[in-house]
Design a protein around this motif. Structure first.
Motif, PDB file in Angstrom:
ATOM      1  N   GLY A  16       0.455  -1.224  -0.396  1.00  0.00           N
ATOM      2  CA  GLY A  16      -0.253   0.470   0.424  1.00  0.00           C
ATOM      3  C   GLY A  16       0.803   1.130  -0.320  1.00  0.00           C
ATOM      4  O   GLY A  16       0.320   2.227   0.573  1.00  0.00           O
ATOM      5  N   ASP A  17       2.877   1.543  -0.614  1.00  0.00           N
ATOM      6  CA  ASP A  17       2.650   1.949  -0.301  1.00  0.00           C
ATOM      7  C   ASP A  17       3.298   3.135  -1.302  1.00  0.00           C
ATOM      8  O   ASP A  17       3.868   4.282  -1.339  1.00  0.00           O
ATOM      9  CB  ASP A  17       3.595   1.824   0.063  1.00  0.00           C
ATOM     10  N   LEU A  18       2.362   2.881  -2.550  1.00  0.00           N
ATOM     11  CA  LEU A  18       2.258   3.553  -3.682  1.00  0.00           C
ATOM     12  C   LEU A  18       2.154   4.852  -3.872  1.00  0.00           C
ATOM     13  O   LEU A  18       0.863   5.371  -3.478  1.00  0.00           O
ATOM     14  CB  LEU A  18       1.727   2.816  -4.787  1.00  0.00           C
ATOM     15  N   LEU A  19       2.525   5.893  -4.621  1.00  0.00           N
ATOM     16  CA  LEU A  19       1.696   6.839  -4.380  1.00  0.00           C
ATOM     17  C   LEU A  19       0.293   6.618  -5.335  1.00  0.00           C
ATOM     18  O   LEU A  19       0.679   5.959  -6.247  1.00  0.00           O
ATOM     19  CB  LEU A  19       1.955   7.447  -5.586  1.00  0.00           C
ATOM     20  N   PRO A  20      -0.675   7.317  -5.409  1.00  0.00           N
ATOM     21  CA  PRO A  20      -2.287   7.400  -5.829  1.00  0.00           C
ATOM     22  C   PRO A  20      -1.643   7.190  -7.158  1.00  0.00           C
ATOM     23  O   PRO A  20      -2.198   6.373  -8.033  1.00  0.00           O
ATOM     24  CB  PRO A  20      -3.402   8.682  -5.724  1.00  0.00           C
ATOM     25  N   GLU A  21      -1.022   8.004  -7.793  1.00  0.00           N
ATOM     26  CA  GLU A  21      -0.282   8.329  -9.111  1.00  0.00           C
ATOM     27  C   GLU A  21      -0.125   6.697 -10.070  1.00  0.00           C
ATOM     28  O   GLU A  21      -0.298   6.467 -11.154  1.00  0.00           O
ATOM     29  CB  GLU A  21      -0.086   9.805 -10.294  1.00  0.00           C
ATOM     30  N   VAL A  22       1.000   6.518  -9.207  1.00  0.00           N
ATOM     31  CA  VAL A  22       1.518   5.214  -9.843  1.00  0.00           C
ATOM     32  C   VAL A  22       0.681   3.824  -9.914  1.00  0.00           C
ATOM     33  O   VAL A  22       0.783   3.003 -10.354  1.00  0.00           O
ATOM     34  CB  VAL A  22       2.997   4.794  -8.905  1.00  0.00           C
ATOM     35  N   ARG A  23      -0.492   4.259  -8.390  1.00  0.00           N
ATOM     36  CA  ARG A  23      -1.055   3.216  -8.333  1.00  0.00           C
ATOM     37  C   ARG A  23      -2.191   2.948  -9.094  1.00  0.00           C
ATOM     38  O   ARG A  23      -2.599   1.768  -9.866  1.00  0.00           O
ATOM     39  CB  ARG A  23      -1.562   3.284  -6.637  1.00  0.00           C
TER      40      ARG A  23
END
Length: 88
Positions: A16-23
């Motif tokens: 759950g550590d991805l930035l929202p845009e990368v996710r």
């Protein structure tokens, strides 16, 4: 996002550590790539089994079709060891 990038970001995605845009890019790739979907699922299953095995001391819980290098990487990360096998 490419399949290689999915692999690079997989641990952060799972935690759950991805930035929202990368996710968003990661998940968009999964919508188009059934091979990566299968890989992400096998990673999740390997993590689950590695945790269960390390808690119970039962490494035989890992199915034969899970790649050995994936299991080793997961075990290294869950017990605080780097790729060299030394504790960090």
């Amino acid at each position: 996002m490419t399949c290689r990038e999915v692999n690079d970001f997989l641990a952060d995605y799972a935690s759950g550590d991805l930035l929202p845009e990368v996710r968003s890019r990661f998940e968009a790739h999964l919508l188009e790539c059934p091979r990566c979907v299968a890989y992400v699922r096998s990673y999740g299953e390997a993590v689950r089994l590695a945790r269960a095995g390390s808690e119970r001391g039962l490494p035989e819980l890992v199915p034969d079709d899970v790649p050995e290098d994936l299991v080793a990487a997961i075990l290294d990360s869950t017990i605080g060891r780097g790729p060299s096998g030394r504790t960090s």
